[in-house]
Scaffold this motif. Sequence first.
Motif, PDB file in Angstrom:
ATOM      1  N   GLY A  12       3.093  -2.101   7.185  1.00 51.94           N
ATOM      2  CA  GLY A  12       4.510  -2.186   7.848  1.00 51.94           C
ATOM      3  C   GLY A  12       5.507  -1.235   7.610  1.00 51.94           C
ATOM      4  O   GLY A  12       6.521  -1.489   8.354  1.00 51.94           O
ATOM      5  N   ARG A  13       5.443  -0.489   6.625  1.00 52.09           N
ATOM      6  CA  ARG A  13       6.351   0.487   6.272  1.00 52.09           C
ATOM      7  C   ARG A  13       6.037   1.922   6.514  1.00 52.09           C
ATOM      8  O   ARG A  13       6.654   2.508   6.862  1.00 52.09           O
ATOM      9  N   PHE A  14       4.770   1.855   6.129  1.00 54.89           N
ATOM     10  CA  PHE A  14       4.000   3.340   6.250  1.00 54.89           C
ATOM     11  C   PHE A  14       3.292   3.565   7.592  1.00 54.89           C
ATOM     12  O   PHE A  14       2.484   2.488   7.716  1.00 54.89           O
ATOM     13  N   THR A  15       3.239   4.616   8.100  1.00 58.90           N
ATOM     14  CA  THR A  15       2.283   4.887   9.326  1.00 58.90           C
ATOM     15  C   THR A  15       1.648   6.271   9.068  1.00 58.90           C
ATOM     16  O   THR A  15       2.427   7.176   8.867  1.00 58.90           O
ATOM     17  N   ILE A  16       0.296   6.214   9.091  1.00 63.78           N
ATOM     18  CA  ILE A  16      -0.605   7.505   8.885  1.00 63.78           C
ATOM     19  C   ILE A  16      -0.848   7.956  10.457  1.00 63.78           C
ATOM     20  O   ILE A  16      -1.121   6.825  11.455  1.00 63.78           O
ATOM     21  N   SER A  17      -0.828   8.964  10.715  1.00 72.37           N
ATOM     22  CA  SER A  17      -1.292   9.595  12.006  1.00 72.37           C
ATOM     23  C   SER A  17      -1.714  11.046  11.967  1.00 72.37           C
ATOM     24  O   SER A  17      -1.583  11.609  10.914  1.00 72.37           O
ATOM     25  N   ARG A  18      -2.702  11.412  12.959  1.00 70.45           N
ATOM     26  CA  ARG A  18      -3.151  12.840  12.802  1.00 70.45           C
ATOM     27  C   ARG A  18      -3.063  13.584  14.112  1.00 70.45           C
ATOM     28  O   ARG A  18      -3.186  12.837  15.265  1.00 70.45           O
ATOM     29  N   ASP A  19      -2.736  14.663  14.144  1.00 70.63           N
ATOM     30  CA  ASP A  19      -2.788  15.453  15.488  1.00 70.63           C
ATOM     31  C   ASP A  19      -3.693  16.508  15.390  1.00 70.63           C
ATOM     32  O   ASP A  19      -3.630  17.581  14.640  1.00 70.63           O
ATOM     33  N   ASN A  20      -5.082  16.186  15.903  1.00 69.11           N
ATOM     34  CA  ASN A  20      -6.045  17.333  15.689  1.00 69.11           C
ATOM     35  C   ASN A  20      -5.807  18.667  16.271  1.00 69.11           C
ATOM     36  O   ASN A  20      -6.442  19.717  15.734  1.00 69.11           O
ATOM     37  N   SER A  21      -4.969  18.646  17.258  1.00 70.31           N
ATOM     38  CA  SER A  21      -4.651  20.023  17.976  1.00 70.31           C
ATOM     39  C   SER A  21      -3.759  20.815  17.144  1.00 70.31           C
ATOM     40  O   SER A  21      -3.726  22.013  17.259  1.00 70.31           O
ATOM     41  N   LYS A  22      -3.069  20.256  16.135  1.00 70.17           N
ATOM     42  CA  LYS A  22      -2.342  20.953  15.200  1.00 70.17           C
ATOM     43  C   LYS A  22      -2.679  21.001  13.840  1.00 70.17           C
ATOM     44  O   LYS A  22      -2.354  21.709  12.996  1.00 70.17           O
ATOM     45  N   ASN A  23      -4.094  20.409  13.692  1.00 75.28           N
ATOM     46  CA  ASN A  23      -4.586  20.474  12.502  1.00 75.28           C
ATOM     47  C   ASN A  23      -3.760  19.750  11.552  1.00 75.28           C
ATOM     48  O   ASN A  23      -3.560  20.291  10.085  1.00 75.28           O
ATOM     49  N   THR A  24      -2.995  18.687  11.817  1.00 71.40           N
ATOM     50  CA  THR A  24      -1.830  18.028  10.942  1.00 71.40           C
ATOM     51  C   THR A  24      -2.022  16.795  10.867  1.00 71.40           C
ATOM     52  O   THR A  24      -2.387  15.997  11.876  1.00 71.40           O
ATOM     53  N   VAL A  25      -1.981  16.038   9.689  1.00 73.51           N
ATOM     54  CA  VAL A  25      -1.817  14.529   9.457  1.00 73.51           C
ATOM     55  C   VAL A  25      -0.413  14.302   8.927  1.00 73.51           C
ATOM     56  O   VAL A  25       0.256  15.055   8.136  1.00 73.51           O
ATOM     57  N   TYR A  26       0.093  13.124   9.433  1.00 68.73           N
ATOM     58  CA  TYR A  26       1.508  12.908   8.855  1.00 68.73           C
ATOM     59  C   TYR A  26       1.469  11.291   8.126  1.00 68.73           C
ATOM     60  O   TYR A  26       0.509  10.526   8.669  1.00 68.73           O
ATOM     61  N   LEU A  27       2.461  11.411   7.543  1.00 71.40           N
ATOM     62  CA  LEU A  27       2.945  10.100   6.713  1.00 71.40           C
ATOM     63  C   LEU A  27       4.220   9.614   7.066  1.00 71.40           C
ATOM     64  O   LEU A  27       5.154  10.407   6.453  1.00 71.40           O
ATOM     65  N   GLN A  28       4.491   8.847   7.979  1.00 68.72           N
ATOM     66  CA  GLN A  28       5.806   8.412   8.395  1.00 68.72           C
ATOM     67  C   GLN A  28       6.127   7.214   7.572  1.00 68.72           C
ATOM     68  O   GLN A  28       5.369   6.007   7.313  1.00 68.72           O
ATOM     69  N   MET A  29       7.244   7.206   6.538  1.00 73.06           N
ATOM     70  CA  MET A  29       7.590   6.265   5.489  1.00 73.06           C
ATOM     71  C   MET A  29       8.973   5.666   5.936  1.00 73.06           C
ATOM     72  O   MET A  29       9.871   6.530   5.726  1.00 73.06           O
ATOM     73  N   ASN A  30       8.785   4.559   6.073  1.00 71.16           N
ATOM     74  CA  ASN A  30      10.063   3.796   6.319  1.00 71.16           C
ATOM     75  C   ASN A  30      10.469   2.771   5.420  1.00 71.16           C
ATOM     76  O   ASN A  30       9.338   2.629   4.582  1.00 71.16           O
ATOM     77  N   SER A  31      11.876   2.413   5.166  1.00 70.98           N
ATOM     78  CA  SER A  31      12.166   1.412   4.505  1.00 70.98           C
ATOM     79  C   SER A  31      11.682   1.704   3.054  1.00 70.98           C
ATOM     80  O   SER A  31      11.161   0.790   2.290  1.00 70.98           O
TER      81      SER A  31
END
Length: 126
Positions: A64-83
């Motif tokens: 509920g606070r963190f969200t992982i996502s990936r963009d294969n076209s950019k070869n990048t994984v993200y970790l959005q960390m809120n609160s």
Amino acid sequence: VQLQASGGGLVQAGDSLRLSCAASGRTFSGYALGWFRQAPGKEREFVVAITGSGSTLYIDSVKGRFTISRDNSKNTVYLQMNSLKPEDTAVYYCAAGSDYICTYYGCRGERHYNYWGQGTQVTVSS
């Protein structure tokens, strides 16, 4: 696969940060990707993972606070960390491993990952 994590910093409780992990060297889309963290004086722990098909797994403390996502076209994984909370303070590591093993045997164990980034420091002040 070489992994380069970035995006850490010093923030206050309640703030947000987005970590990025850029991969190079091999086909990115076929890997499961995970984030681990290591707080001072503690062992490194699993935080979240995403499979090649986009399935995700979070530890309870970040749901509920963190969200992982990936963009294969950019070869990048993200970790959005809120609160963010002070207890989120740690060095965060990204990792890549077998998508098959992650999907069928689990993504939590460090042994499931073959490639590791160098870590990025996240510090949350109260």
